[in-house]
Design a protein around this motif. Structure first.
Motif, PDB file in Angstrom:
ATOM      1  N   LYS A 171       0.821  -1.221   0.000  1.00 48.90           N
ATOM      2  CA  LYS A 171       0.000   0.000   0.000  1.00 48.90           C
ATOM      3  C   LYS A 171       0.851   1.267   0.000  1.00 48.90           C
ATOM      4  N   LYS A 172       2.183   1.075  -0.062  1.00 50.33           N
ATOM      5  CA  LYS A 172       3.118   2.203  -0.126  1.00 50.33           C
ATOM      6  C   LYS A 172       2.867   3.233   0.984  1.00 50.33           C
ATOM      7  N   PHE A 173       2.736   2.728   2.221  1.00 49.12           N
ATOM      8  CA  PHE A 173       2.531   3.623   3.361  1.00 49.12           C
ATOM      9  C   PHE A 173       3.646   4.657   3.428  1.00 49.12           C
ATOM     10  N   ASN A 174       3.264   5.890   3.808  1.00 50.18           N
ATOM     11  CA  ASN A 174       4.294   6.890   4.100  1.00 50.18           C
ATOM     12  C   ASN A 174       4.860   6.617   5.491  1.00 50.18           C
ATOM     13  N   LEU A 175       5.848   7.423   5.913  1.00 51.53           N
ATOM     14  CA  LEU A 175       6.525   7.153   7.182  1.00 51.53           C
ATOM     15  C   LEU A 175       5.560   7.149   8.356  1.00 51.53           C
ATOM     16  N   ASP A 176       4.699   8.155   8.453  1.00 52.07           N
ATOM     17  CA  ASP A 176       3.761   8.238   9.582  1.00 52.07           C
ATOM     18  C   ASP A 176       2.838   7.023   9.615  1.00 52.07           C
ATOM     19  N   GLN A 177       2.341   6.636   8.435  1.00 54.47           N
ATOM     20  CA  GLN A 177       1.446   5.475   8.372  1.00 54.47           C
ATOM     21  C   GLN A 177       2.173   4.192   8.767  1.00 54.47           C
ATOM     22  N   ALA A 178       3.398   4.034   8.282  1.00 48.85           N
ATOM     23  CA  ALA A 178       4.173   2.817   8.572  1.00 48.85           C
ATOM     24  C   ALA A 178       4.543   2.741  10.051  1.00 48.85           C
ATOM     25  N   MET A 179       4.884   3.876  10.659  1.00 52.48           N
ATOM     26  CA  MET A 179       5.215   3.887  12.086  1.00 52.48           C
ATOM     27  C   MET A 179       3.972   3.578  12.921  1.00 52.48           C
ATOM     28  N   SER A 180       2.833   4.122  12.542  1.00 55.88           N
ATOM     29  CA  SER A 180       1.586   3.831  13.264  1.00 55.88           C
ATOM     30  C   SER A 180       1.216   2.363  13.148  1.00 55.88           C
ATOM     31  N   SER A 181       1.428   1.814  11.954  1.00 55.51           N
ATOM     32  CA  SER A 181       1.152   0.407  11.718  1.00 55.51           C
ATOM     33  C   SER A 181       2.061  -0.473  12.571  1.00 55.51           C
ATOM     34  N   ALA A 182       3.344  -0.105  12.651  1.00 54.00           N
ATOM     35  CA  ALA A 182       4.294  -0.858  13.480  1.00 54.00           C
ATOM     36  C   ALA A 182       3.883  -0.828  14.945  1.00 54.00           C
ATOM     37  N   LYS A 183       3.427   0.338  15.413  1.00 52.55           N
ATOM     38  CA  LYS A 183       2.985   0.458  16.809  1.00 52.55           C
ATOM     39  C   LYS A 183       1.788  -0.447  17.088  1.00 52.55           C
ATOM     40  N   MET A 184       0.872  -0.535  16.111  1.00 53.43           N
ATOM     41  CA  MET A 184      -0.290  -1.407  16.277  1.00 53.43           C
ATOM     42  C   MET A 184       0.151  -2.864  16.424  1.00 53.43           C
ATOM     43  N   SER A 185       1.166  -3.242  15.646  1.00 55.49           N
ATOM     44  CA  SER A 185       1.683  -4.610  15.724  1.00 55.49           C
ATOM     45  C   SER A 185       2.361  -4.853  17.075  1.00 55.49           C
ATOM     46  N   TYR A 186       3.177  -3.900  17.530  1.00 55.10           N
ATOM     47  CA  TYR A 186       3.833  -4.025  18.839  1.00 55.10           C
ATOM     48  C   TYR A 186       2.807  -4.096  19.968  1.00 55.10           C
ATOM     49  N   LYS A 187       1.732  -3.330  19.845  1.00 55.22           N
ATOM     50  CA  LYS A 187       0.675  -3.342  20.859  1.00 55.22           C
ATOM     51  C   LYS A 187       0.120  -4.762  21.011  1.00 55.22           C
TER      52      LYS A 187
END
Length: 390
Positions: free
Chosen positions: A103-119
């Protein structure tokens, strides 16, 4: 400040003078083999799940048994009677899941996505989180930019774990594995920056740092400099470089971790505890071990039609492509062997395996038991050479 988990690992390493092993959970049988061995020998083993292997239900799980993070955690916890398994997130971070890349996430989207995974990892009682922002599909970030991303993800995980009364430890990494070694200056700089951050925030320091040890897996071999008799131009030999890196790690009270340790010779593995390497990860080799065992059983029992169907599914997946050397002369079957563990959970593959099991049970052959036992043999090579067991 030192976590209980870090202290227990330090005491174990000091007592055994060993190298800890991180096992990639390549399949259900691989997970079972890891649990059984760790409980039998009463040694800690890390199950190091990448986001492509196992991720939260929001990301559709992963290719290993289609498990979500929570399902994987529950499965392991129920079977790990001796509480020896350390659930670990391997390569957590932005763009470490195919959805974020597709989905070619930008940096903010990719960091938010990573946080969701860590959660989800923290909710599911993972104890070791690898913070790895080394991938960026839009840019080539500097070391300082990567370190800033580590700070952001680190702080998020610490805050969320604290709010939920969970104890976690961290592994950090700032670059993809290249088959060469880090520079001492860069390692010291990175650890100094991160320790200063942790001191300022009054939070625990990371337990592991990923070091470029001269290891890199391609096809079914390790092409890095660690196990090479030929010296790499402009690079110190690993046996000279690594003790210097370990001295830097000791100065910062952090364990050194090697990735891509697959397929290294027994002699080179035996050097790991002697050099003082604290931990090492192995993954594809165990998936390939299971595949080779499967091929052997099916061929011995003349189930070639079923086997050919399985290998065709694997080849058509294209999952072998990223593992191939330039100008490779590998056969289609070799490519299928390299990729097969990626499709163990494919519905058509599962149907073929059921057909094989039905035929084998008539001969009183338990397919999964044989596969699990053969994976154990592969894992045992590391447990012995790493001095985890006598």
């Amino acid at each position: 400040m030192e976590s209980i988990i870090h202290r227990e690992l330090r005491n174990f390493l000091t007592k055994k003078r060993c190298t800890l092993l991180g096992v990639g959970p390549m399949s259900v049988n691989c997970v079972n083999a890891s649990i059984e061995l760790s409980n039998l020998h009463e040694i800690p083993l890390m199950l190091i799940a990448s986001r492509r292997q196992i991720d939260s239900s929001e990301f559709g799980g992963g290719y290993v048994n289609n498990w979500s993070t929570n399902e994987f955690s529950e499965y392991v916890t129920q079977r790990d009677k001796g509480k020896q398994i350390i659930l670990a997130r391997d390569h957590g971070g932005p763009w470490q899941n195919n959805i974020e890349i597709d989905k070619k996430f930008n940096l903010d989207q990719a960091m938010s996505s990573a946080k969701m995974s860590y959660k989800s990892d923290i909710d599911s009682n993972f104890k070791l989180l690898h913070i790895d922002p080394s991938i960026d599909i839009h840019d080539n970030p500097s070391v300082d930019q990567i370190i800033e991303r580590i700070f952001e993800l680190y702080a998020y995980c610490i805050d969320y774990a604290k709010k939920n009364n969970k104890e976690i430890i961290f592994e950090i990494g700032t670059e993809e594995q290249s088959g060469s070694t880090n520079t001492q200056e860069e390692l010291d700089y990175t650890l100094s920056k991160i320790n200063n951050f942790c001191n300022k925030e009054k939070i625990i320091k990371p337990s592991f740092v990923v070091i470029q040890c001269g290891t890199k897996v391609m096809e079914r071999r390790n092409i890095g400099s660690f196990d090479m008799p030929i010296r790499v131009k402009n690079e110190l030999p690993p046996e000279i470089q690594l003790p210097k890196m370990i001295q830097i790690c000791d100065k910062h009270n952090i364990f050194m971790k090697e990735h891509n340790t697959d397929y290294i010779s027994d002699e080179a593995l035996n050097w790991h505890p002697r050099l003082g390497i604290h931990a090492a990860n192995v993954a594809p080799e165990f998936g390939v071990s299971e595949t080779l065992s499967l091929i052997k059983i099916l061929r011995l029992n003349h189930l070639d039609t079923i086997l050919n169907g399985m290998l065709e599914i694997s080849f058509n997946s294209g999952k072998w492509k990223k593992w191939m050397l330039p100008n490779t002369d590998a056969s289609d079957e070799e490519k299928s062997i390299i990729a097969c563990h990626y499709v163990f959970s494919n519905s058509n593959f599962i149907e073929l395996k059921k057909q094989a099991e039905k035929e084998l049970i008539r001969k009183h052959i338990n397919l999964d038991q044989i596969l699990t036992d053969d994976i154990k043999k592969s894992i045992m090579r590391y447990l012995i050479n790493f001095r985890l067991i006598n």
